[in-house]
Design an enzyme around this catalytic site. Structure first.
Site, PDB file in Angstrom:
ATOM      1  N   ARG A   1       8.566  37.111 -20.115  1.00 31.09           N
ATOM      2  CA  ARG A   1       8.632  35.682 -20.433  1.00 31.09           C
ATOM      3  C   ARG A   1       9.359  35.384 -21.741  1.00 31.09           C
ATOM      4  O   ARG A   1      10.013  34.343 -21.868  1.00 31.09           O
ATOM      5  CB  ARG A   1       7.219  35.096 -20.477  1.00 31.09           C
ATOM      6  CG  ARG A   1       6.537  35.121 -19.120  1.00 31.09           C
ATOM      7  CD  ARG A   1       5.300  34.280 -19.104  1.00 31.09           C
ATOM      8  NE  ARG A   1       4.668  34.298 -17.787  1.00 31.09           N
ATOM      9  CZ  ARG A   1       3.590  33.591 -17.463  1.00 31.09           C
ATOM     10  NH1 ARG A   1       3.024  32.807 -18.379  1.00 31.09           N
ATOM     11  NH2 ARG A   1       3.076  33.666 -16.253  1.00 31.09           N
TER      12      ARG A   1
ATOM     13  N   ASP B   1      -0.906  18.008 -20.740  1.00 33.54           N
ATOM     14  CA  ASP B   1      -0.534  19.416 -20.744  1.00 33.54           C
ATOM     15  C   ASP B   1      -0.202  19.806 -22.175  1.00 33.54           C
ATOM     16  O   ASP B   1       0.124  18.956 -23.012  1.00 33.54           O
ATOM     17  CB  ASP B   1       0.668  19.676 -19.827  1.00 33.54           C
ATOM     18  CG  ASP B   1       0.758  21.140 -19.394  1.00 33.54           C
ATOM     19  OD1 ASP B   1       0.205  21.474 -18.332  1.00 33.54           O
ATOM     20  OD2 ASP B   1       1.347  21.944 -20.134  1.00 33.54           O
TER      21      ASP B   1
END
Length: 276
Positions: free
Chosen positions: A34, A141
Site C-alpha cells: 500500500r 470517513d
C-alpha cells in the site's frame, strides 16, 4: 521495497495513534503493497525515505499514509440483507414513531459512498409512499479522498457493476463520460463530513439508524468498546445499529442487544425491563 523493522514499527505506531488501526507483526507485506506506490508517487526511492519524510512532519504525506492504510473495500447494497431489513422493517417501524416525519441515518466509515447512496436509494423509495417525510443521511470517513469521492457521487462502470441492480442504475444515475453520476436529488440527501471514529466525536447529530458495518474488526478491543459507547450516545433510544456479519457487541458493550430482524446484524438499545 523491503521494509526494515524500525520503519515497520514506526508506521504501525503512527497508524495506530492516528486511526487506531492495529497492524500486527506479519503485516509487512500489507504496508509494502500500500505504501510502495505512495512512495513512488512522492518521488521517494524506498519506504525508508518515506518514513524519513513522515518523521520530518510532512503532514500531507502523513495524511496520505493514513488514507492508504485504511481499508476502503465497498460496493452497492453490500450483503443485501441489511438493506432489505431497512426497507421491509426499519423504515416502516420508524414511520410509526416519528411525528416530525424525519428519519436520520448515519453511514459511519462510508468509504467512497456506495453505502450512503444505497441507503439514499431505498430512502427515495420510502419517500414516494410517504409524502411530506424527509430522510437525512450523514456520511463520515477518516479519508479525505474517500469523502471527496462520496461528495462527487461519480462511479466507474466496474463500480456500478458491483451490487447495483440494473433498475436502480437506470433510475438513479446518468452517464458521465465513461462512468456514471448519481442524480442530484440523492446527493442532496447525503451530508459528508470527516470523522475519526477512534477519537471522541461531539458534533454528530442524533441518529435514528447507524450503519457501522465492517469497521470494528480493524480496531483493538478497547477502541471497539469506546466507539460503541460513543455511538450509543448519539443513537435514539428506539434506534437501530447495524454491524457487519462478522461483528458483534457481545463482551464489548452492555448498551445493546441483538434484534434478529430479517437475519441482519441489527442491534437495539438495551432498556430497563427489556423494552424496545
Amino acid at each position: 521495497m523491503a521494509l526494515a523493522t524500525v520503519d515497520f514499527d514506526y508506521i504501525t505506531t503512527f497508524v495506530r495513534q492516528r486511526a487506531a488501526i492495529v497492524l500486527e507483526p506479519g503485516k509487512e507485506y500489507l504496508i509494502e503493497s500500500r505504501l510502495g506506490p505512495l512512495a513512488r508517487e512522492a518521488g521517494l526511492s524506498d519506504l525508508a525515505a518515506l518514513v524519513a519524510r513522515m518523521r520530518a512532519g510532512d503532514e500531507q504525506l502523513n495524511s496520505a499514509v493514513v488514507d492508504a492504510m485504511t481499508t476502503n473495500e465497498t460496493l452497492f447494497f453490500r450483503d443485501q440483507v441489511p438493506f432489505r431489513t431497512m426497507t421491509e422493517e426499519v423504515l416502516p417501524a420508524l414511520a410509526q414513531r416519528r411525528p416530525l416525519k424525519r428519519i436520520r441515518i448515519w453511514s459511519a466509515a462510508c468509504s467512497s459512498g456506495q453505502e450512503p447512496y444505497s441507503l439514499a436509494m431505498i430512502g427515495s423509495d420510502f419517500l414516494e409512499t410517504h409524502p411530506g417525510w424527509g430522510i437525512e443521511i450523514f456520511a463520515t470517513d477518516i479519508s479525505e479522498e474517500m469523502l471527496a469521492r462520496t461528495a462527487e457521487g461519480r462511479y466507474s462502470q466496474l463500480e456500478v457493476n458491483r451490487g447495483l441492480p440494473a433498475a436502480q442504475l437506470v433510475r438513479h444515475f446518468k452517464r458521465s463520460g465513461t462512468g456514471w453520476q448519481i442524480e442530484d436529488r440523492l446527493r442532496a440527501m447525503v451530508t459528508v463530513r470527516a470523522l475519526n471514529l477512534a477519537r471522541p466525536f461531539s458534533d454528530v447529530p442524533p441518529q435514528d439508524v447507524v450503519f457501522l458495518r465492517n469497521v470494528l474488526i480493524y480496531f483493538d478491543v478497547a477502541t471497539r468498546r469506546e466507539i460503541l459507547d460513543r455511538v450509543s450516545n448519539v443513537l435514539a433510544p428506539d434506534g437501530y445499529l447495524f454491524l457487519g456479519s462478522a461483528e458483534t457487541t457481545m463482551f464489548l458493550s452492555d448498551r445493546f442487544e441483538r434484534d434478529a430482524m430479517g437475519g441482519a446484524a441489527c442491534y437495539r438499545a438495551r432498556l430497563a425491563g427489556g423494552q424496545k
